[in-house]
Motif scaffolding. Structure first.
Motif, PDB file in Angstrom:
ATOM      1  N   UNK A  69       0.929  -1.250   0.267  1.00  0.00           N
ATOM      2  CA  UNK A  69      -0.064  -0.068  -0.109  1.00  0.00           C
ATOM      3  C   UNK A  69       1.236   1.014  -0.446  1.00  0.00           C
ATOM      4  N   UNK A  70       2.084   1.280   0.165  1.00  0.00           N
ATOM      5  CA  UNK A  70       3.616   2.126   0.523  1.00  0.00           C
ATOM      6  C   UNK A  70       3.600   2.752  -0.967  1.00  0.00           C
ATOM      7  N   UNK A  71       3.620   1.424  -1.380  1.00  0.00           N
ATOM      8  CA  UNK A  71       4.282   1.568  -3.423  1.00  0.00           C
ATOM      9  C   UNK A  71       3.304   2.296  -3.533  1.00  0.00           C
ATOM     10  N   UNK A  72       1.781   2.056  -3.913  1.00  0.00           N
ATOM     11  CA  UNK A  72       1.022   1.853  -4.156  1.00  0.00           C
ATOM     12  C   UNK A  72       0.390   3.880  -4.155  1.00  0.00           C
ATOM     13  N   UNK A  73       1.189   3.982  -2.432  1.00  0.00           N
ATOM     14  CA  UNK A  73       0.806   5.304  -2.719  1.00  0.00           C
ATOM     15  C   UNK A  73       1.259   6.451  -2.705  1.00  0.00           C
TER      16      UNK A  73
ATOM     17  N   UNK B 100       8.677  12.908  -1.801  1.00  0.00           N
ATOM     18  CA  UNK B 100       9.712  12.197  -1.720  1.00  0.00           C
ATOM     19  C   UNK B 100       9.852  11.664  -0.370  1.00  0.00           C
ATOM     20  N   UNK B 101      10.096  10.455  -0.598  1.00  0.00           N
ATOM     21  CA  UNK B 101      10.535   9.204   0.387  1.00  0.00           C
ATOM     22  C   UNK B 101      11.744   9.067   0.436  1.00  0.00           C
ATOM     23  N   UNK B 102      11.502   8.642   2.034  1.00  0.00           N
ATOM     24  CA  UNK B 102      12.785   8.654   3.366  1.00  0.00           C
ATOM     25  C   UNK B 102      12.303   7.420   3.664  1.00  0.00           C
ATOM     26  N   UNK B 103      13.738   6.285   3.206  1.00  0.00           N
ATOM     27  CA  UNK B 103      13.572   4.636   3.681  1.00  0.00           C
ATOM     28  C   UNK B 103      15.063   4.937   4.665  1.00  0.00           C
TER      29      UNK B 103
ATOM     30  N   UNK C 243       3.721  19.510  -1.462  1.00  0.00           N
ATOM     31  CA  UNK C 243       4.718  18.312  -1.831  1.00  0.00           C
ATOM     32  C   UNK C 243       3.992  17.121  -0.392  1.00  0.00           C
ATOM     33  N   UNK C 244       4.688  16.127  -0.712  1.00  0.00           N
ATOM     34  CA  UNK C 244       3.593  14.968  -0.277  1.00  0.00           C
ATOM     35  C   UNK C 244       5.639  14.454   0.817  1.00  0.00           C
ATOM     36  N   UNK C 245       5.764  13.591   1.702  1.00  0.00           N
ATOM     37  CA  UNK C 245       6.700  13.028   1.942  1.00  0.00           C
ATOM     38  C   UNK C 245       6.044  11.592   2.454  1.00  0.00           C
ATOM     39  N   UNK C 246       6.509  11.045   2.701  1.00  0.00           N
ATOM     40  CA  UNK C 246       6.758   8.931   3.008  1.00  0.00           C
ATOM     41  C   UNK C 246       7.863   9.037   3.202  1.00  0.00           C
TER      42      UNK C 246
ATOM     43  N   UNK D 276       2.381   8.866   6.115  1.00  0.00           N
ATOM     44  CA  UNK D 276       2.269   9.925   4.748  1.00  0.00           C
ATOM     45  C   UNK D 276       1.661  11.062   4.764  1.00  0.00           C
ATOM     46  N   UNK D 277       2.565  11.840   4.519  1.00  0.00           N
ATOM     47  CA  UNK D 277       2.539  12.833   5.157  1.00  0.00           C
ATOM     48  C   UNK D 277       2.040  14.339   3.768  1.00  0.00           C
TER      49      UNK D 277
END
Length: 210
Positions: free
Chosen positions: A33-37, A122-125, A147-150, A206-207
């Motif tokens: 679901x994270x990948x889909x978002x 932005x994706x921060x892993x 912006x969107x941040x995961x 999910x921000x």
């Protein structure tokens, strides 16, 4: 060497850790679901940052959607993973819109790397490096209207880095980003109140701008 076709993307892994990760991706066991978002939040022409890119799965998801006028900055510090990511970008014919960077967003100020460019997603892993990464890209986030941040909130890793889950949530608040917890098992977003008190176990957030 392991190879797989996932969501129409060709991925190759070398080394046991990356091969195990690729096998999990193939089974759909890696935060689906994270990948889909993440993919859903990419628009054509967008600027995307994938920090902790690993084999480049999320990088490729974004690169396919941003189109020729967009750009994806893909950061990976592990040398073997970095080379695998570059190869996967090339094998999928997306070199024209991906900038591979072999350093950590937690140690390098992303505002400088982006050259003043606003960022859309932005994706921060990064485990314990999430707070430092956010602080290093305040200007890019401030310049972005929506912006969107995961971001992965890993309390133990954050504590080991000298910070905390509470500090991460405060940093998101300082940039006017409202986090919702991602429930990958139930394929749903939990309301912000689910993060009070701060989580004790790792969870993706999910921000969105408020």
């Amino acid at each position: 060497m392991e190879q797989a076709l996932i969501d129409g993307l060709r991925l190759t892994a070398t080394g046991r850790a990356d091969e195990a990760y690729l096998a999990e991706l193939r089974r759909g066991d890696v935060e689906p679901f994270t990948a889909e978002l993440f993919a859903r939040s990419v628009s054509e022409g967008a600027t995307v940052v994938d920090a902790g890119a690993c084999l480049g799965f999320h990088t490729l998801l974004a690169a396919r959607r941003v189109g020729p006028d967009g750009i994806v900055f893909a950061l990976e510090t592990d040398p073997e993973g970095f080379e695998a990511m570059r190869r996967n970008v090339r094998d999928n014919g997306l070199e024209d819109r991906v900038v591979p960077l072999p350093f950590s967003a937690a140690e390098t100020k992303l505002d400088d790397a982006l050259g003043g460019r606003p960022v859309d997603l932005v994706r921060l892993a990064l485990g314990g490096g999430a707070v430092a990464a956010l602080r290093g890209m305040r200007a890019a986030l401030a310049a972005s209207p929506n912006p969107y941040v995961i971001v992965t909130c890993d309390p133990q890793a954050l504590t080991g880095a000298g910070t905390s889950a509470r500090t991460l949530l405060r940093e998101l608040e300082a940039t006017r980003l409202e986090p919702a917890a991602i429930d990958d098992r139930a394929w749903r977003l939990l309301p912000p109140r689910a993060l009070v008190p701060p989580p004790r176990d790792p969870i993706n957030l999910y921000c969105r701008r408020v």
